[in-house]
Design a protein around this motif. Structure first.
Motif, PDB file in Angstrom:
ATOM      1  N   ASP A  72       0.853  -1.184   0.000  1.00 47.86           N
ATOM      2  CA  ASP A  72       0.000   0.000   0.000  1.00 47.86           C
ATOM      3  C   ASP A  72       0.890   1.234   0.000  1.00 47.86           C
ATOM      4  N   CYS A  73       0.485   2.228  -0.773  1.00 48.68           N
ATOM      5  CA  CYS A  73       1.246   3.472  -0.886  1.00 48.68           C
ATOM      6  C   CYS A  73       0.333   4.663  -0.660  1.00 48.68           C
ATOM      7  N   GLU A  74       0.945   5.756  -0.226  1.00 45.10           N
ATOM      8  CA  GLU A  74       0.221   7.022  -0.201  1.00 45.10           C
ATOM      9  C   GLU A  74      -0.071   7.392  -1.652  1.00 45.10           C
ATOM     10  N   SER A  77       2.484   9.189  -3.714  1.00 48.99           N
ATOM     11  CA  SER A  77       3.765   8.495  -3.892  1.00 48.99           C
ATOM     12  C   SER A  77       3.681   7.282  -4.804  1.00 48.99           C
ATOM     13  N   LEU A  78       2.496   6.912  -5.209  1.00 53.44           N
ATOM     14  CA  LEU A  78       2.290   5.649  -5.920  1.00 53.44           C
ATOM     15  C   LEU A  78       3.183   5.483  -7.149  1.00 53.44           C
ATOM     16  N   VAL A  81       6.986   5.321  -6.251  1.00 54.85           N
ATOM     17  CA  VAL A  81       7.306   4.051  -5.590  1.00 54.85           C
ATOM     18  C   VAL A  81       7.284   2.911  -6.614  1.00 54.85           C
ATOM     19  N   GLN A  96      -0.106  -2.166 -10.630  1.00 54.77           N
ATOM     20  CA  GLN A  96      -1.071  -1.405  -9.843  1.00 54.77           C
ATOM     21  C   GLN A  96      -2.396  -2.138  -9.975  1.00 54.77           C
ATOM     22  N   THR A 102      -2.423  -1.488  -3.153  1.00 56.22           N
ATOM     23  CA  THR A 102      -2.191  -0.642  -4.313  1.00 56.22           C
ATOM     24  C   THR A 102      -1.307  -1.338  -5.340  1.00 56.22           C
ATOM     25  N   GLY A 128       6.699   6.691   1.425  1.00 53.96           N
ATOM     26  CA  GLY A 128       5.415   6.633   0.737  1.00 53.96           C
ATOM     27  C   GLY A 128       4.707   5.301   0.877  1.00 53.96           C
ATOM     28  N   ILE A 129       5.436   4.274   1.333  1.00 56.95           N
ATOM     29  CA  ILE A 129       4.817   2.963   1.551  1.00 56.95           C
ATOM     30  C   ILE A 129       4.190   2.953   2.946  1.00 56.95           C
ATOM     31  N   THR A 130       2.933   2.530   3.005  1.00 57.79           N
ATOM     32  CA  THR A 130       2.230   2.521   4.288  1.00 57.79           C
ATOM     33  C   THR A 130       2.006   1.118   4.843  1.00 57.79           C
TER      34      THR A 130
END
Length: 149
Positions: A72-74, A77-78, A81, A96, A102, A128-130
């Motif tokens: 998962d990314c913000e 930032s996708l 990243v 994606q 994500t 950016g990775i959550t």
């Protein structure tokens, strides 16, 4: 471009064996080598065939661990990243996707030490990775080798 039954058969034969000669394909389909070459060239020119490649057995070249990741990314930032991860040699594929994660990735590494290093140095350190979830492949039953038409 409209794909007819002969084109579909050519694509099926090439998906099974990309090194199959135009002569052998022609014998199989009752067409000349020249007719097969023209059809294949037309399929290439129209983007139906994107390229020819070799399928390498990852285990035979020392990549013993195959892992799949959900990342998962913000939103902001996708793309950054994904582009960074896609450039890494260990990343076999990166997509994606819709759904709760994500990005979905397939990673091939030599051993679990390299996998741990990949996770800590390449994933956890990337801004950016959550969330990261991993799945280790135990056994492969089927692997995509060309599209079935």
């Amino acid at each position: 471009m409209k794909i007819d039954d002969k084109d579909r058969m050519i694509l099926d034969l090439l998906a099974k064996n990309g090194r199959m000669s135009y002569v052998d394909i022609g014998k199989e389909l009752g067409l000349s080598r020249v007719a097969i070459r023209e059809r294949v060239n037309q399929l290439i020119d129209n983007g139906v065939i994107e390229g020819f490649s070799v399928i390498i057995n990852s285990e035979k070249v020392g990549k013993q661990v195959s892992a799949f990741f959900e990342v998962d990314c913000e939103p902001a930032s996708l793309v950054r990243v994904a582009q960074h991860l896609a450039e890494l040699p260990s990343v076999a594929s990166c997509y994606q996707m819709t759904g709760p994660s994500t990005l979905h990735m397939h990673v091939l590494v030599e051993d679990f030490t390299k996998l741990e290093s990949f996770i800590n140095k390449e994933l956890y350190s990337l801004e950016g990775i959550t969330r990261v979830e991993s799945h280790i492949l135990l056994r492969r039953f089927k692997s995509r080798k060309g599209l079935k038409l």
